[in-house]
Design an enzyme around this catalytic site. Structure first.
Site, PDB file in Angstrom:
ATOM      1  N   ASP A   1     -18.789  23.069  16.102  1.00 22.97           N
ATOM      2  CA  ASP A   1     -19.926  23.769  16.702  1.00 22.97           C
ATOM      3  C   ASP A   1     -20.645  24.584  15.629  1.00 22.97           C
ATOM      4  O   ASP A   1     -20.086  25.516  15.049  1.00 22.97           O
ATOM      5  CB  ASP A   1     -19.431  24.690  17.821  1.00 22.97           C
ATOM      6  CG  ASP A   1     -20.578  25.306  18.627  1.00 22.97           C
ATOM      7  OD1 ASP A   1     -21.754  25.162  18.216  1.00 22.97           O
ATOM      8  OD2 ASP A   1     -20.304  25.925  19.661  1.00 22.97           O
TER       9      ASP A   1
ATOM     10  N   THR B   1     -35.097  28.082  -7.914  1.00 30.40           N
ATOM     11  CA  THR B   1     -34.124  28.897  -7.176  1.00 30.40           C
ATOM     12  C   THR B   1     -33.943  28.429  -5.745  1.00 30.40           C
ATOM     13  O   THR B   1     -32.809  28.342  -5.241  1.00 30.40           O
ATOM     14  CB  THR B   1     -34.560  30.374  -7.186  1.00 30.40           C
ATOM     15  OG1 THR B   1     -34.689  30.812  -8.538  1.00 30.40           O
ATOM     16  CG2 THR B   1     -33.533  31.248  -6.477  1.00 30.40           C
TER      17      THR B   1
ATOM     18  N   GLY C   1     -11.927  32.484  22.184  1.00 31.21           N
ATOM     19  CA  GLY C   1     -13.316  32.741  22.546  1.00 31.21           C
ATOM     20  C   GLY C   1     -13.760  31.862  23.707  1.00 31.21           C
ATOM     21  O   GLY C   1     -13.437  30.666  23.740  1.00 31.21           O
TER      22      GLY C   1
ATOM     23  N   ASP D   1     -16.553  30.507  24.350  1.00 34.71           N
ATOM     24  CA  ASP D   1     -17.351  29.362  23.913  1.00 34.71           C
ATOM     25  C   ASP D   1     -16.463  28.197  23.496  1.00 34.71           C
ATOM     26  O   ASP D   1     -16.782  27.030  23.751  1.00 34.71           O
ATOM     27  CB  ASP D   1     -18.284  29.764  22.763  1.00 34.71           C
ATOM     28  CG  ASP D   1     -17.542  30.408  21.587  1.00 34.71           C
ATOM     29  OD1 ASP D   1     -16.483  31.037  21.808  1.00 34.71           O
ATOM     30  OD2 ASP D   1     -18.047  30.299  20.452  1.00 34.71           O
TER      31      ASP D   1
ATOM     32  N   ASN E   1     -23.790  34.993  19.993  1.00 38.45           N
ATOM     33  CA  ASN E   1     -24.120  36.157  19.178  1.00 38.45           C
ATOM     34  C   ASN E   1     -25.596  36.227  18.824  1.00 38.45           C
ATOM     35  O   ASN E   1     -26.140  37.316  18.642  1.00 38.45           O
ATOM     36  CB  ASN E   1     -23.289  36.126  17.889  1.00 38.45           C
ATOM     37  CG  ASN E   1     -21.821  36.356  18.149  1.00 38.45           C
ATOM     38  OD1 ASN E   1     -21.422  37.433  18.558  1.00 38.45           O
ATOM     39  ND2 ASN E   1     -21.012  35.333  17.921  1.00 38.45           N
ATOM     40  N   THR E   2     -26.252  35.076  18.742  1.00 37.82           N
ATOM     41  CA  THR E   2     -27.662  35.034  18.359  1.00 37.82           C
ATOM     42  C   THR E   2     -28.584  34.754  19.533  1.00 37.82           C
ATOM     43  O   THR E   2     -29.574  35.458  19.743  1.00 37.82           O
ATOM     44  CB  THR E   2     -27.885  33.965  17.267  1.00 37.82           C
ATOM     45  OG1 THR E   2     -27.006  34.228  16.167  1.00 37.82           O
ATOM     46  CG2 THR E   2     -29.324  33.978  16.781  1.00 37.82           C
ATOM     47  N   ASN E   3     -28.270  33.734  20.318  1.00 38.36           N
ATOM     48  CA  ASN E   3     -29.128  33.327  21.439  1.00 38.36           C
ATOM     49  C   ASN E   3     -28.357  33.254  22.746  1.00 38.36           C
ATOM     50  O   ASN E   3     -27.142  33.047  22.757  1.00 38.36           O
ATOM     51  CB  ASN E   3     -29.756  31.951  21.158  1.00 38.36           C
ATOM     52  CG  ASN E   3     -30.738  31.985  20.013  1.00 38.36           C
ATOM     53  OD1 ASN E   3     -31.576  32.882  19.929  1.00 38.36           O
ATOM     54  ND2 ASN E   3     -30.645  31.015  19.116  1.00 38.36           N
TER      55      ASN E   3
END
Length: 259
Positions: free
Chosen positions: A129, A184, A107, A109, A9-11
């Site tokens: 993962d 914070t 999935g 993956d 989804n990201t890379n």
């Protein structure tokens, strides 16, 4: 030579496998609109930069983003003259089919991680993962995927916290010096880091209890080393587990005559 492609989804990661070792691993952000020509321009530039000479004969793809598969298929066909093997498609055979509820689509993956982990460590495993989601995959004694757990990923949780609470800044994940934060940023880092330590430890213990036999914990993903060094949550860490799983599935299909 085999080009293994893992699209998350990201890379998106490309690795060239010569049958004995990975010659290189290339990483880019995932965009569903990236064309086959754009993939090749990026790929060929980096391969040339690293001085790698590779005559790609086969391509295997795992993608959790269905919209990118078409352009990756075109990429393989146009520039390497081959029909790629796509994990999760009917023509892609698995060494051990998953045993899950009827109608459930696992999935790609998770199937790939299962194959890679079983090839290296045998069965009775928990594969953790650390990706966009943090997933726990249960690998049975015979190598079949038999279920697991999905929770929000570490960076996804940080981003959601930042977006939902306007007064809270975006911070990078790291192990805090102490549990009780005095500002914070430290408070957020402590909450996320120790929260995920507790998540991983508790989920793995509950899986082991429900499974009913000893299980080895195998970790993969970019943030796994941070948690391993700080809390010793896993039995082993595999940074190339997904890519190795792709080579295992490709080899199985070759040996079965489907490729």
């Amino acid at each position: 030579m085999l080009l293994a492609i893992d699209c998350g989804n990201t890379n998106t990661v490309f690795s060239i496998w010569d049958g004995q070792e990975f010659l290189c691993t290339l990483r880019t952000s995932t965009h569903h609109s990236r064309t086959a020509d754009a993939y090749f321009t990026w790929y060929s530039t980096l391969v040339k930069h690293y001085g790698i000479e590779a005559e790609i004969t086969d391509v295997v793809i795992s993608s959790t983003v269905p919209r990118v598969v078409f352009n990756l298929r075109v990429f393989a066909d146009r520039f390497f003259g081959c029909r790629p093997l796509v994990v999760g498609k009917p023509d892609c055979l698995l060494p051990f089919p998953p045993r899950v509820d009827e109608g459930t689509q696992v999935g790609p993956d998770r199937l790939v991680n299962t194959a890679g982990a079983f090839d290296r460590h045998g069965g009775d495993l928990i594969v953790v993962d650390f990706g966009t989601a943090t997933t726990f995959d249960v690998v049975a004694h015979d190598g079949a995927y038999v279920g697991g757990v999905i929770s929000p990923g570490v960076n996804l949780s940080l981003e959601a916290l930042h977006l939902a609470a306007a007064a809270l800044p975006h911070v990078d994940i790291s192990k805090p010096q102490k549990v009780i934060g005095t500002n914070t940023v430290e408070c957020i880092q402590s909450g996320v880091f120790w929260g995920y330590v507790g998540l991983v430890r508790e989920v793995c213990e509950r899986i082991r209890g429900e499974y009913g036999s000893p299980m080895k914990i195998v970790a993969t993903g970019g943030l796994a080393p941070l948690f391993q060094q700080s809390a010793q949550l896993f039995d082993t860490f595999e940074d190339d587990l997904t890519m190795h799983g792709l080579t295992v599935i490709h080899r199985y299909n070759k040996d079965s005559g489907s490729q």
